[in-house]
Design a protein around this motif. Structure first.
Motif, PDB file in Angstrom:
ATOM      1  N   THR A 164       0.858  -1.192   0.000  1.00 55.62           N
ATOM      2  CA  THR A 164       0.000   0.000   0.000  1.00 55.62           C
ATOM      3  C   THR A 164       0.886   1.229   0.000  1.00 55.62           C
ATOM      4  O   THR A 164       1.971   1.229   0.587  1.00 55.62           O
ATOM      5  N   ASN A 165       0.423   2.274  -0.674  1.00 51.09           N
ATOM      6  CA  ASN A 165       1.179   3.513  -0.796  1.00 51.09           C
ATOM      7  C   ASN A 165       0.207   4.676  -0.910  1.00 51.09           C
ATOM      8  O   ASN A 165      -0.896   4.514  -1.439  1.00 51.09           O
ATOM      9  N   PRO A 166       0.609   5.857  -0.460  1.00 52.92           N
ATOM     10  CA  PRO A 166      -0.265   7.030  -0.596  1.00 52.92           C
ATOM     11  C   PRO A 166      -0.107   7.678  -1.971  1.00 52.92           C
ATOM     12  O   PRO A 166       0.619   8.659  -2.129  1.00 52.92           O
ATOM     13  N   TYR A 167      -0.784   7.136  -2.957  1.00 48.63           N
ATOM     14  CA  TYR A 167      -0.733   7.732  -4.289  1.00 48.63           C
ATOM     15  C   TYR A 167      -1.579   9.001  -4.355  1.00 48.63           C
ATOM     16  O   TYR A 167      -1.486   9.761  -5.316  1.00 48.63           O
ATOM     17  N   SER A 168      -2.387   9.212  -3.332  1.00 48.05           N
ATOM     18  CA  SER A 168      -3.193  10.433  -3.219  1.00 48.05           C
ATOM     19  C   SER A 168      -3.138  10.901  -1.770  1.00 48.05           C
ATOM     20  O   SER A 168      -2.618  10.197  -0.897  1.00 48.05           O
ATOM     21  N   GLY A 169      -3.655  12.103  -1.524  1.00 51.74           N
ATOM     22  CA  GLY A 169      -3.712  12.602  -0.155  1.00 51.74           C
ATOM     23  C   GLY A 169      -2.504  13.419   0.256  1.00 51.74           C
ATOM     24  O   GLY A 169      -1.626  13.720  -0.556  1.00 51.74           O
ATOM     25  N   PRO A 170      -2.424  13.765   1.547  1.00 50.87           N
ATOM     26  CA  PRO A 170      -1.398  14.696   2.034  1.00 50.87           C
ATOM     27  C   PRO A 170       0.026  14.164   1.975  1.00 50.87           C
ATOM     28  O   PRO A 170       0.971  14.947   2.038  1.00 50.87           O
ATOM     29  N   ALA A 171       0.192  12.856   1.866  1.00 51.58           N
ATOM     30  CA  ALA A 171       1.544  12.271   1.794  1.00 51.58           C
ATOM     31  C   ALA A 171       1.832  11.705   0.408  1.00 51.58           C
ATOM     32  O   ALA A 171       2.684  10.837   0.238  1.00 51.58           O
ATOM     33  N   SER A 187      -0.292  -3.315  -5.717  1.00 50.65           N
ATOM     34  CA  SER A 187      -0.179  -2.108  -4.888  1.00 50.65           C
ATOM     35  C   SER A 187      -1.461  -1.289  -4.948  1.00 50.65           C
ATOM     36  O   SER A 187      -1.960  -0.982  -6.031  1.00 50.65           O
ATOM     37  N   TYR A 188      -1.972  -0.920  -3.763  1.00 54.35           N
ATOM     38  CA  TYR A 188      -3.197  -0.129  -3.676  1.00 54.35           C
ATOM     39  C   TYR A 188      -2.935   1.219  -3.009  1.00 54.35           C
ATOM     40  O   TYR A 188      -2.040   1.362  -2.167  1.00 54.35           O
ATOM     41  N   ASP A 189      -3.737   2.182  -3.372  1.00 51.07           N
ATOM     42  CA  ASP A 189      -3.669   3.528  -2.805  1.00 51.07           C
ATOM     43  C   ASP A 189      -4.443   3.561  -1.495  1.00 51.07           C
ATOM     44  O   ASP A 189      -5.647   3.294  -1.461  1.00 51.07           O
ATOM     45  N   MET A 214      -7.513  -2.088   2.464  1.00 54.51           N
ATOM     46  CA  MET A 214      -6.699  -2.559   1.349  1.00 54.51           C
ATOM     47  C   MET A 214      -5.867  -3.786   1.726  1.00 54.51           C
ATOM     48  O   MET A 214      -5.698  -4.711   0.930  1.00 54.51           O
ATOM     49  N   VAL A 215      -5.339  -3.797   2.955  1.00 55.55           N
ATOM     50  CA  VAL A 215      -4.511  -4.922   3.389  1.00 55.55           C
ATOM     51  C   VAL A 215      -5.350  -6.179   3.569  1.00 55.55           C
ATOM     52  O   VAL A 215      -4.920  -7.293   3.224  1.00 55.55           O
ATOM     53  N   ARG A 216      -6.544  -6.033   4.098  1.00 52.73           N
ATOM     54  CA  ARG A 216      -7.444  -7.192   4.199  1.00 52.73           C
ATOM     55  C   ARG A 216      -7.737  -7.763   2.804  1.00 52.73           C
ATOM     56  O   ARG A 216      -7.788  -8.982   2.605  1.00 52.73           O
ATOM     57  N   LYS A 217      -7.908  -6.863   1.845  1.00 46.35           N
ATOM     58  CA  LYS A 217      -8.146  -7.310   0.474  1.00 46.35           C
ATOM     59  C   LYS A 217      -6.936  -8.058  -0.071  1.00 46.35           C
ATOM     60  O   LYS A 217      -7.078  -9.123  -0.713  1.00 46.35           O
ATOM     61  N   LEU A 218      -5.758  -7.529   0.189  1.00 49.04           N
ATOM     62  CA  LEU A 218      -4.535  -8.165  -0.283  1.00 49.04           C
ATOM     63  C   LEU A 218      -4.360  -9.569   0.311  1.00 49.04           C
ATOM     64  O   LEU A 218      -3.974 -10.511  -0.388  1.00 49.04           O
ATOM     65  N   VAL A 219      -4.645  -9.698   1.597  1.00 48.27           N
ATOM     66  CA  VAL A 219      -4.443 -10.976   2.283  1.00 48.27           C
ATOM     67  C   VAL A 219      -5.563 -11.963   1.977  1.00 48.27           C
ATOM     68  O   VAL A 219      -5.316 -13.135   1.668  1.00 48.27           O
ATOM     69  N   GLU A 220      -6.797 -11.494   2.074  1.00 48.96           N
ATOM     70  CA  GLU A 220      -7.936 -12.413   2.025  1.00 48.96           C
ATOM     71  C   GLU A 220      -8.491 -12.645   0.623  1.00 48.96           C
ATOM     72  O   GLU A 220      -9.081 -13.704   0.362  1.00 48.96           O
ATOM     73  N   GLN A 221      -8.313 -11.675  -0.272  1.00 43.72           N
ATOM     74  CA  GLN A 221      -8.822 -11.847  -1.625  1.00 43.72           C
ATOM     75  C   GLN A 221      -7.705 -12.077  -2.646  1.00 43.72           C
ATOM     76  O   GLN A 221      -7.764 -13.012  -3.448  1.00 43.72           O
ATOM     77  N   THR A 230       4.818  -1.410   2.936  1.00 41.73           N
ATOM     78  CA  THR A 230       3.638  -0.609   3.267  1.00 41.73           C
ATOM     79  C   THR A 230       4.127   0.663   3.941  1.00 41.73           C
ATOM     80  O   THR A 230       4.980   0.618   4.826  1.00 41.73           O
ATOM     81  N   LEU A 231       3.591   1.815   3.518  1.00 41.94           N
ATOM     82  CA  LEU A 231       4.228   3.084   3.872  1.00 41.94           C
ATOM     83  C   LEU A 231       3.487   3.845   4.955  1.00 41.94           C
ATOM     84  O   LEU A 231       2.265   3.971   4.918  1.00 41.94           O
ATOM     85  N   GLY A 232       4.265   4.379   5.888  1.00 48.20           N
ATOM     86  CA  GLY A 232       3.749   5.303   6.884  1.00 48.20           C
ATOM     87  C   GLY A 232       3.559   4.679   8.251  1.00 48.20           C
ATOM     88  O   GLY A 232       3.082   3.545   8.375  1.00 48.20           O
ATOM     89  N   THR A 233       3.905   5.417   9.290  1.00 47.62           N
ATOM     90  CA  THR A 233       3.757   4.902  10.653  1.00 47.62           C
ATOM     91  C   THR A 233       2.294   4.687  11.041  1.00 47.62           C
ATOM     92  O   THR A 233       1.933   3.594  11.495  1.00 47.62           O
ATOM     93  N   PRO A 234       1.401   5.687  10.873  1.00 45.84           N
ATOM     94  CA  PRO A 234       0.000   5.441  11.235  1.00 45.84           C
ATOM     95  C   PRO A 234      -0.643   4.306  10.428  1.00 45.84           C
ATOM     96  O   PRO A 234      -1.314   3.448  11.019  1.00 45.84           O
ATOM     97  N   PRO A 235      -0.446   4.238   9.095  1.00 42.89           N
ATOM     98  CA  PRO A 235      -1.022   3.122   8.338  1.00 42.89           C
ATOM     99  C   PRO A 235      -0.497   1.754   8.792  1.00 42.89           C
ATOM    100  O   PRO A 235      -1.259   0.790   8.913  1.00 42.89           O
ATOM    101  N   ASN A 236       0.802   1.648   9.035  1.00 43.68           N
ATOM    102  CA  ASN A 236       1.362   0.367   9.458  1.00 43.68           C
ATOM    103  C   ASN A 236       0.925  -0.015  10.867  1.00 43.68           C
ATOM    104  O   ASN A 236       0.738  -1.200  11.169  1.00 43.68           O
ATOM    105  N   THR A 237       0.765   0.973  11.709  1.00 43.58           N
ATOM    106  CA  THR A 237       0.268   0.705  13.055  1.00 43.58           C
ATOM    107  C   THR A 237      -1.127   0.088  12.995  1.00 43.58           C
ATOM    108  O   THR A 237      -1.462  -0.810  13.772  1.00 43.58           O
ATOM    109  N   ALA A 238      -1.922   0.534  12.034  1.00 42.93           N
ATOM    110  CA  ALA A 238      -3.302   0.062  11.910  1.00 42.93           C
ATOM    111  C   ALA A 238      -3.386  -1.400  11.469  1.00 42.93           C
ATOM    112  O   ALA A 238      -4.391  -2.072  11.735  1.00 42.93           O
ATOM    113  N   ILE A 239      -2.368  -1.910  10.797  1.00 42.24           N
ATOM    114  CA  ILE A 239      -2.404  -3.281  10.270  1.00 42.24           C
ATOM    115  C   ILE A 239      -1.458  -4.234  10.992  1.00 42.24           C
ATOM    116  O   ILE A 239      -1.419  -5.429  10.714  1.00 42.24           O
TER     117      ILE A 239
END
Length: 405
Positions: free
Chosen positions: A43-50, A82-84, A95-102, A111-120
């Motif tokens: 996963t990567n922030p292809y959009s948004g503040p980062a 890779s998903y945004d 997105m990570v659930r989709k990557l793993v389960e589907q 996978t990029l970013g401290t808050p996003p990685n903390t969430a997964i």
């Protein structure tokens, strides 16, 4: 009978050989691996503040296209999905659930970013899915006793903060320190390391200002920090806000000793938008080669990187540090996959990732190597300091090594 005995002897020898070397006897696969493919999630922030970091994801995809064009790894093509996630933790979880389960990926990579990685983090460890070489230097990614399926890659934020603090104490007289930080675990990790490095001098921090990822600007925070009377500025920001902070400080005529965290030390993504004149003298920690630095013009790895960019990612920005970073971390993953051989199980991927000894990775600075072990999930623990001079970050001093937090 003689022929029969020879056949039995041959069969027995083969059985002994296979027992002695079972890896050669059969291939082992978990979900996401086969004779022809290794499927990897990102996963990567292809959009948004980062979104400035989005070029990392694009570079990674281009890198593995290059690898696949050359025949793949151990005869298998690498399929990067890779998903945004927009740097939004709830989206990352989705997105990570989709990557793993589907999509049934073998593991997650970069996978990029401290808050996003903390969430997964807990989800992936609960599923025993490797969360490998995450694109964040938070210290939590190096805790194999708690999270055996998660590993960082870049120097951790605590160590980097300690190095800046020690440099300030040794070089800035009567330091009065102002800090701008993102208001999350990423910012707090840097600040905690910085305070650790200051030790009993932590009271030299005269003001701390925070911002939220969704904030439009940090102009008001920079005004407040200037008014604090600080002569040192520790800038803990992602690229968008780093450029704003540099530009605003210059507009205000505030000229402190300026330390910029390494994750935003990009010529193309930060310094050019902020202005080269406004950025002179900024200090940062470096561990990868800067493509804009003429000293690497004839470097073999940099030549290979330039060829990669020209052929596989021509729309990429060669003045940005991020495609260089992507090439280096992807090269590390190639080594892990090569070593994994035909045992492409999740457990073996983590075993190989945790067995890298003095690995020389393309585009890391001389003297900086990758080292891991089952008890050490901090692959890179060395940096060199660099100062913005002209249009490049000029390296100075020796390689500085830190200890795992």
């Amino acid at each position: 009978m003689r022929t029969y005995r020879l056949m039995l002897a041959g069969a027995g020898a083969l059985a002994l050989a296979l027992a002695a070397n079972p890896a050669s006897a059969q291939k082992k696969y978990d979900e996401g691996a086969s004779d022809t493919e290794v499927r990897i999630g990102n996963t990567n922030p292809y959009s948004g503040p980062a979104s400035a970091y989005g070029t990392i994801g694009k570079s990674i995809q281009a890198f593995f296209k290059m690898i696949n064009d050359k025949g793949g790894i151990n005869g298998r093509k690498v399929n990067i999905i890779s998903y945004d996630d927009g740097y939004a933790p709830p989206k990352t979880v989705e997105m990570v659930r989709k990557l793993v389960e589907q999509d049934k990926v073998l593991f997650l990579f970069q996978t990029l970013g401290t808050p996003p990685n903390t969430a997964i983090h807990k989800y992936l460890n609960g599923k025993k899915v490797p969360q490998l070489f995450v694109a964040t230097g938070a210290s939590v990614w190096g805790q194999p006793e708690k999270y055996p399926w998660t590993m960082g890659w870049q120097p951790d934020y605590v160590t980097e903060g300690v190095i800046y603090a020690k440099h300030i104490l040794a070089n800035v007289k009567d330091a009065k320190i102002a800090v701008l930080m993102q208001n999350d675990d990423y910012g707090r990790d840097y600040l905690n390391g910085f305070k650790k490095g200051l030790g009993q001098n932590a009271n030299k921090i005269v003001q701390v200002a925070t911002y939220e990822v969704a904030d439009p600007t940090v102009d008001s925070q920079i005004i407040a920090l200037k008014n604090s009377g600080a002569n040192v500025f520790f800038n803990i920001t992602t690229p968008k806000f780093a450029a704003q902070a540099i530009k605003k400080a210059n507009e205000l005529g505030w000229k402190p000793a300026h330390y910029l965290n390494s994750v935003s030390a990009s010529i193309g993504a930060v310094i050019k938008p902020a202005g080269f004149e406004a950025s002179q003298g900024i200090l940062t920690a470096s561990y990868i080669k800067d493509a804009t630095d003429p000293q690497w013009k004839n470097d073999a790895d940099m030549k290979a990187w330039n060829e990669f960019m020209d052929k596989h990612y021509p729309q990429g920005d060669k003045t940005s540090t991020f495609p260089v970073y992507a090439y280096a971390v992807s090269s590390t993953l190639v080594e892990v996959l090569k070593r994994a051989g035909d045992n492409l199980t999740r457990a073996n991927i983590m075993k190989q990732a945790a067995s890298l000894k003095d690995l020389e990775v393309p585009l890391l600075l001389p003297g900086i190597k990758v080292n891991t072990s089952p008890s050490d999930f901090y692959p890179i623990q060395s940096v060199r300091l660099a100062r913005m001079k002209g249009k490049i970050f000029e390296l100075f001093g020796d390689v500085l090594s830190g200890e795992a937090p």
